[in-house]
Design an enzyme around this catalytic site. Sequence first.
Site, PDB file in Angstrom:
ATOM      1  N   SER A 106       0.840  -1.199   0.000  1.00  0.00           N
ATOM      2  CA  SER A 106       0.000   0.000   0.000  1.00  0.00           C
ATOM      3  C   SER A 106       0.872   1.245   0.000  1.00  0.00           C
ATOM      4  O   SER A 106       1.991   1.237   0.547  1.00  0.00           O
ATOM      5  CB  SER A 106      -0.858  -0.011   1.269  1.00  0.00           C
ATOM      6  OG  SER A 106      -1.446   1.251   1.477  1.00  0.00           O
ATOM      7  N   TYR A 111      -1.093  -0.437  10.766  1.00  0.00           N
ATOM      8  CA  TYR A 111      -1.404  -1.081   9.484  1.00  0.00           C
ATOM      9  C   TYR A 111      -0.253  -0.870   8.492  1.00  0.00           C
ATOM     10  O   TYR A 111       0.232  -1.806   7.855  1.00  0.00           O
ATOM     11  CB  TYR A 111      -2.714  -0.510   8.923  1.00  0.00           C
ATOM     12  CG  TYR A 111      -2.951  -0.834   7.461  1.00  0.00           C
ATOM     13  CD1 TYR A 111      -3.158  -2.148   7.041  1.00  0.00           C
ATOM     14  CD2 TYR A 111      -2.952   0.175   6.496  1.00  0.00           C
ATOM     15  CE1 TYR A 111      -3.367  -2.438   5.697  1.00  0.00           C
ATOM     16  CE2 TYR A 111      -3.168  -0.109   5.153  1.00  0.00           C
ATOM     17  CZ  TYR A 111      -3.365  -1.411   4.755  1.00  0.00           C
ATOM     18  OH  TYR A 111      -3.562  -1.705   3.427  1.00  0.00           O
ATOM     19  N   LYS A 170       2.580  -3.556   6.552  1.00  0.00           N
ATOM     20  CA  LYS A 170       2.890  -3.659   5.112  1.00  0.00           C
ATOM     21  C   LYS A 170       4.393  -3.494   4.868  1.00  0.00           C
ATOM     22  O   LYS A 170       4.990  -4.216   4.082  1.00  0.00           O
ATOM     23  CB  LYS A 170       2.101  -2.602   4.330  1.00  0.00           C
ATOM     24  CG  LYS A 170       0.598  -2.854   4.298  1.00  0.00           C
ATOM     25  CD  LYS A 170       0.261  -4.090   3.485  1.00  0.00           C
ATOM     26  CE  LYS A 170      -1.205  -4.423   3.510  1.00  0.00           C
ATOM     27  NZ  LYS A 170      -1.559  -5.695   2.889  1.00  0.00           N
TER      28      LYS A 170
HETATM   29  P1  NAD Z   1     -10.872  -6.741   1.857  1.00  0.00           P
HETATM   30  O1  NAD Z   1     -11.012  -6.688   3.330  1.00  0.00           O
HETATM   31  O2  NAD Z   1     -12.072  -6.507   1.032  1.00  0.00           O
HETATM   32  O3  NAD Z   1     -10.214  -8.125   1.429  1.00  0.00           O
HETATM   33  C1  NAD Z   1      -9.301  -8.830   2.244  1.00  0.00           C
HETATM   34  C2  NAD Z   1      -9.801 -10.267   2.362  1.00  0.00           C
HETATM   35  O4  NAD Z   1      -8.900 -11.034   3.159  1.00  0.00           O
HETATM   36  C3  NAD Z   1     -11.177 -10.359   3.021  1.00  0.00           C
HETATM   37  O5  NAD Z   1     -12.039 -11.080   2.162  1.00  0.00           O
HETATM   38  C4  NAD Z   1     -10.919 -11.104   4.337  1.00  0.00           C
HETATM   39  O6  NAD Z   1     -12.025 -11.915   4.685  1.00  0.00           O
HETATM   40  C5  NAD Z   1      -9.661 -11.894   4.010  1.00  0.00           C
HETATM   41  N1  NAD Z   1      -8.785 -12.217   5.149  1.00  0.00           N
HETATM   42  C6  NAD Z   1      -8.295 -11.363   6.082  1.00  0.00           C
HETATM   43  N2  NAD Z   1      -7.485 -12.033   6.928  1.00  0.00           N
HETATM   44  C7  NAD Z   1      -7.477 -13.332   6.534  1.00  0.00           C
HETATM   45  C8  NAD Z   1      -6.820 -14.513   7.000  1.00  0.00           C
HETATM   46  N3  NAD Z   1      -6.024 -14.496   8.078  1.00  0.00           N
HETATM   47  N4  NAD Z   1      -7.037 -15.683   6.355  1.00  0.00           N
HETATM   48  C9  NAD Z   1      -7.844 -15.724   5.273  1.00  0.00           C
HETATM   49  N5  NAD Z   1      -8.493 -14.640   4.779  1.00  0.00           N
HETATM   50  C10 NAD Z   1      -8.298 -13.459   5.404  1.00  0.00           C
HETATM   51  O7  NAD Z   1      -9.714  -5.701   1.468  1.00  0.00           O
HETATM   52  P2  NAD Z   1      -9.293  -5.156   0.041  1.00  0.00           P
HETATM   53  O8  NAD Z   1      -9.648  -3.724  -0.031  1.00  0.00           O
HETATM   54  O9  NAD Z   1      -9.725  -6.099  -1.018  1.00  0.00           O
HETATM   55  O10 NAD Z   1      -7.705  -5.222   0.209  1.00  0.00           O
HETATM   56  C11 NAD Z   1      -6.956  -6.332  -0.235  1.00  0.00           C
HETATM   57  C12 NAD Z   1      -5.489  -6.119   0.142  1.00  0.00           C
HETATM   58  O11 NAD Z   1      -5.027  -4.914  -0.442  1.00  0.00           O
HETATM   59  C13 NAD Z   1      -5.253  -5.979   1.641  1.00  0.00           C
HETATM   60  O12 NAD Z   1      -4.055  -6.644   1.958  1.00  0.00           O
HETATM   61  C14 NAD Z   1      -5.111  -4.485   1.841  1.00  0.00           C
HETATM   62  O13 NAD Z   1      -4.294  -4.190   2.943  1.00  0.00           O
HETATM   63  C15 NAD Z   1      -4.451  -4.071   0.539  1.00  0.00           C
HETATM   64  N6  NAD Z   1      -4.715  -2.664   0.191  1.00  0.00           N
HETATM   65  C16 NAD Z   1      -5.999  -2.217   0.092  1.00  0.00           C
HETATM   66  C17 NAD Z   1      -6.249  -0.893  -0.228  1.00  0.00           C
HETATM   67  C18 NAD Z   1      -7.663  -0.371  -0.330  1.00  0.00           C
HETATM   68  O14 NAD Z   1      -7.843   0.851  -0.372  1.00  0.00           O
HETATM   69  N7  NAD Z   1      -8.680  -1.193  -0.396  1.00  0.00           N
HETATM   70  C19 NAD Z   1      -5.191   0.002  -0.464  1.00  0.00           C
HETATM   71  C20 NAD Z   1      -3.880  -0.501  -0.376  1.00  0.00           C
HETATM   72  C21 NAD Z   1      -3.658  -1.851  -0.054  1.00  0.00           C
HETATM   73  C1  UD1 Z   2      -6.851   5.924   3.414  1.00  0.00           C
HETATM   74  C2  UD1 Z   2      -5.815   5.127   4.171  1.00  0.00           C
HETATM   75  C3  UD1 Z   2      -4.927   4.356   3.211  1.00  0.00           C
HETATM   76  C4  UD1 Z   2      -5.739   3.542   2.219  1.00  0.00           C
HETATM   77  C5  UD1 Z   2      -6.708   4.513   1.522  1.00  0.00           C
HETATM   78  C6  UD1 Z   2      -7.585   3.825   0.508  1.00  0.00           C
HETATM   79  C7  UD1 Z   2      -5.436   6.581   6.113  1.00  0.00           C
HETATM   80  C8  UD1 Z   2      -4.422   7.409   6.836  1.00  0.00           C
HETATM   81  N1  UD1 Z   2      -5.014   6.015   4.971  1.00  0.00           N
HETATM   82  O1  UD1 Z   2      -6.170   6.927   2.737  1.00  0.00           O
HETATM   83  O2  UD1 Z   2      -4.088   3.484   3.909  1.00  0.00           O
HETATM   84  O3  UD1 Z   2      -4.866   2.955   1.283  1.00  0.00           O
HETATM   85  O4  UD1 Z   2      -7.538   5.112   2.505  1.00  0.00           O
HETATM   86  O5  UD1 Z   2      -8.413   2.890   1.100  1.00  0.00           O
HETATM   87  O6  UD1 Z   2      -6.551   6.383   6.560  1.00  0.00           O
HETATM   88  N2  UD1 Z   2     -12.199  12.732   3.085  1.00  0.00           N
HETATM   89  C9  UD1 Z   2     -13.178  13.657   3.409  1.00  0.00           C
HETATM   90  N3  UD1 Z   2     -14.321  13.203   3.986  1.00  0.00           N
HETATM   91  C10 UD1 Z   2     -14.546  11.875   4.252  1.00  0.00           C
HETATM   92  C11 UD1 Z   2     -13.538  10.941   3.910  1.00  0.00           C
HETATM   93  C12 UD1 Z   2     -12.375  11.410   3.340  1.00  0.00           C
HETATM   94  O7  UD1 Z   2     -13.012  14.859   3.176  1.00  0.00           O
HETATM   95  O8  UD1 Z   2     -15.601  11.539   4.804  1.00  0.00           O
HETATM   96  C13 UD1 Z   2     -10.971  13.213   2.435  1.00  0.00           C
HETATM   97  C14 UD1 Z   2      -9.711  12.922   3.232  1.00  0.00           C
HETATM   98  O9  UD1 Z   2      -9.417  13.951   4.121  1.00  0.00           O
HETATM   99  C15 UD1 Z   2      -8.673  12.791   2.093  1.00  0.00           C
HETATM  100  C16 UD1 Z   2      -9.480  12.216   0.926  1.00  0.00           C
HETATM  101  O10 UD1 Z   2     -10.846  12.499   1.223  1.00  0.00           O
HETATM  102  O11 UD1 Z   2      -8.200  14.062   1.709  1.00  0.00           O
HETATM  103  C17 UD1 Z   2      -9.311  10.724   0.751  1.00  0.00           C
HETATM  104  O12 UD1 Z   2      -9.559  10.071   2.003  1.00  0.00           O
HETATM  105  P1  UD1 Z   2      -9.665   8.468   2.104  1.00  0.00           P
HETATM  106  O13 UD1 Z   2     -10.585   7.956   1.059  1.00  0.00           O
HETATM  107  O14 UD1 Z   2      -9.969   8.134   3.521  1.00  0.00           O
HETATM  108  O15 UD1 Z   2      -8.222   7.953   1.694  1.00  0.00           O
HETATM  109  P2  UD1 Z   2      -6.772   8.258   2.306  1.00  0.00           P
HETATM  110  O16 UD1 Z   2      -6.860   9.172   3.453  1.00  0.00           O
HETATM  111  O17 UD1 Z   2      -5.884   8.651   1.178  1.00  0.00           O
END
Ligand code: NAD
Ligand code: UD1
Length: 338
Positions: free
Chosen positions: A124, A148, A152
């Site tokens: 991430s 978190y 990572k």
């Molecule tokens: P998500 O929660 O929708 O998916 C993660 C999945 O992993 C879930 O289905 C959960 O049930 C499963 N899981 C968690 N722990 C487990 C375990 N111990 N054994 C088996 N299954 C398990 O999240 P996502 O948004 O799809 O994210 C996927 C990956 O990408 C994560 O590692 C997250 O940290 C990373 N990531 C997500 C974002 C984002 O904004 N969504 C951004 C950067 C990185």
């Molecule tokens: C967050 C996570 C990041 C993750 C990303 C996408 C933190 C510190 N980081 O980032 O790890 O990868 O989400 O899932 O939480 N905002 C508003 N009102 C709201 C929500 C958000 O104004 O109700 C603004 C925030 O201030 C920011 C932007 O929208 O400027 C994006 O926010 P958000 O979607 O939460 O993502 P990140 O903060 O970038």
Amino acid sequence: MHVLVTGGSGYIGSHTVLELLKDGHQVSVVDNLSNSSEESLRRITKMTGKKIAFHNFDLVEGDQLDKLFSNNSFDVVMHFAGFKAVGESVYKPIKYYQNNLDSTLSLCQVMSKHGVKKLIFSSSAVVYGPPDRVPITEDMLLHPTNPYGHTKAMIEQILSDIVQTNQGWEITALRYFNPIGADESDMIGEDPTGIPNNLVPYISQVAVGKLDKLKVFGNDYDTPDGTGIRDYIHVTDVAKGHVAAMHKLPRPNHMAIYNLGTGKGNSVLEVIEAFKKASGKDIPYVVAARRPGDIAEYFASVSKVKDKLNWQVEKIFFRPVKILGVGSQKILMGIANS
Ligand code: NAD
Ligand code: UD1
């Protein structure tokens, strides 16, 4: 290829399963359903007509994983499973370190035992912490600011140590910026439980009337309109980034790291405007205090990933195609091609 997708019923994992099937691969999924349901996979099977072998267990349970590897011959593993809520990780650090680290260690141990050494890991942009400059390049120093983010960065370190054993590992870590949206079929999407923390799911719920209004966290940042700037990348582009990474894994005993972003930043007000224009819905908002820990601006440099993986985003403008309020809590938002 036979690909094992951990966390494959979750948000990004399920979109990647779909792209893998479209690319002609066989897919197996392990997920303990702690933050998802099997429904996403059922829908993918319905859409593609292709079977997905689903295994419901916790990755930390090494015996089950070992059995799965004994009964299958996997070529590549994509490791999405993990907990991802920054805020919760601050209050429950042990839960985050335990799940994210133990599941990865358990996975790597079993992969090593069975000679499966190709791995793509979901990292991430959170690993960078507050950046010294934008766009953010992969070689910048990591200083995550929450548990978190530390998990990572620690996992990246563990993986980097593993490739240095010279046992033939080929590992890619993908650092996603802000994934948003849903597959254009509208059959799968992001379905957060409770009140969303992130901007786009929050706006989606305001658009369908589930929430009253958005709070814009601060309009006094040093940005053109004063609101925070982020790099919002469509989840299907993220999924396709995994397929590209699988086709171009680094050579044995090497680890590659790439940003997955658009390379462009959008402000909160720009996102609201784009959403309004595309959906025809009003998005009432108020300006509120800054959210503690927020960063003014970050977006990715995507030169490396373009160059090495020949991958770039296909969807760049906010254009929600459909918002479904499916009786219950489901909000599925699709964003169409630019
Ligand atoms: P998500 O929660 O929708 O998916 C993660 C999945 O992993 C879930 O289905 C959960 O049930 C499963 N899981 C968690 N722990 C487990 C375990 N111990 N054994 C088996 N299954 C398990 O999240 P996502 O948004 O799809 O994210 C996927 C990956 O990408 C994560 O590692 C997250 O940290 C990373 N990531 C997500 C974002 C984002 O904004 N969504 C951004 C950067 C990185
Ligand atoms: C967050 C996570 C990041 C993750 C990303 C996408 C933190 C510190 N980081 O980032 O790890 O990868 O989400 O899932 O939480 N905002 C508003 N009102 C709201 C929500 C958000 O104004 O109700 C603004 C925030 O201030 C920011 C932007 O929208 O400027 C994006 O926010 P958000 O979607 O939460 O993502 P990140 O903060 O970038």
